[in-house]
Scaffold this active site. Structure first.
Site, PDB file in Angstrom:
ATOM      1  CG  LEU A 279      72.298 -18.221  19.034  1.00 41.84           C
ATOM      2  CD1 LEU A 279      70.786 -18.168  19.213  1.00 41.84           C
ATOM      3  CD2 LEU A 279      72.942 -19.086  20.108  1.00 41.84           C
ATOM      4  CD  GLU A 280      72.630 -16.590  13.453  1.00 42.88           C
ATOM      5  OE1 GLU A 280      71.553 -15.987  13.417  1.00 42.88           O
ATOM      6  OE2 GLU A 280      73.575 -16.250  14.205  1.00 42.88           O
ATOM      7  CB  CYS A 281      79.290 -19.016  14.741  1.00 41.04           C
ATOM      8  SG  CYS A 281      79.729 -17.565  13.823  1.00 41.04           S
ATOM      9  CG  MET A 282      79.363 -24.670  12.194  1.00 41.54           C
ATOM     10  SD  MET A 282      80.124 -25.592  10.843  1.00 41.54           S
ATOM     11  CE  MET A 282      80.732 -27.040  11.694  1.00 41.54           C
ATOM     12  CB  SER A 283      83.488 -20.936  16.153  1.00 43.63           C
ATOM     13  OG  SER A 283      84.225 -21.525  15.111  1.00 43.63           O
TER      14      SER A 283
END
Length: 141
Positions: free
Chosen positions: A48-52
């Site tokens: 979830l912490e990824c922008m991708s």
């Protein structure tokens, strides 16, 4: 199933002269990543912490259940390459070996921190944390 050690990964990167070549190598690693089965692209496996949009999942080996193998996917080429690199590094190891991996050392040697944007850097560490958390849960199970 592909797996590698930290020294092999560092050596491969050292052979490549500049960051354009290293980015291309990461993109090629991502392109070679086997397709992730859609049944594993769940909220539980999403980073979830990824922008991708990134998914990773750990599974046990049928013959050697103490060894874990990962699969993953990402919707951006460079981070998909990082996912492939991490899958290669984590796969084939036990949960204890995964917990002991010195990812900071790897990233320092590869100079990822200085060559990835701050947002990508945060996302890459989130992928590592997700993979290590999955391994820890498999050890408990």
């Amino acid at each position: 199933m592909y797996h590698a050690d930290i020294h092999e990964i560092i050596d491969n990167f050292d052979l490549l002269g500049d960051w354009d070549q290293r980015y291309q190598y990461l993109v090629e690693l991502g392109e070679a990543l086997p397709e992730m089965n859609a049944v594993y692209k769940t909220a539980d496996n999403q980073v979830l912490e990824c922008m991708s949009l990134v998914h990773v999942v750990a599974q046990t080996d049928a013959v050697h259940p103490e060894h874990l193998y990962y699969s993953g996917d990402c919707d951006t080429a460079i981070i998909k390459g990082v996912v492939a690199l991490l899958i290669g590094l984590f796969s084939g190891k036990t949960a204890s070996e995964i917990a002991a991996l010195d990812i900071d050392h790897l990233f320092q040697e590869l100079r990822l921190e200085e060559n990835l944007s701050p947002n990508r850097h945060v996302g890459v560490y989130a992928i590592v944390n997700k993979m290590k958390t999955q391994a820890a849960k498999m050890r408990i199970a």
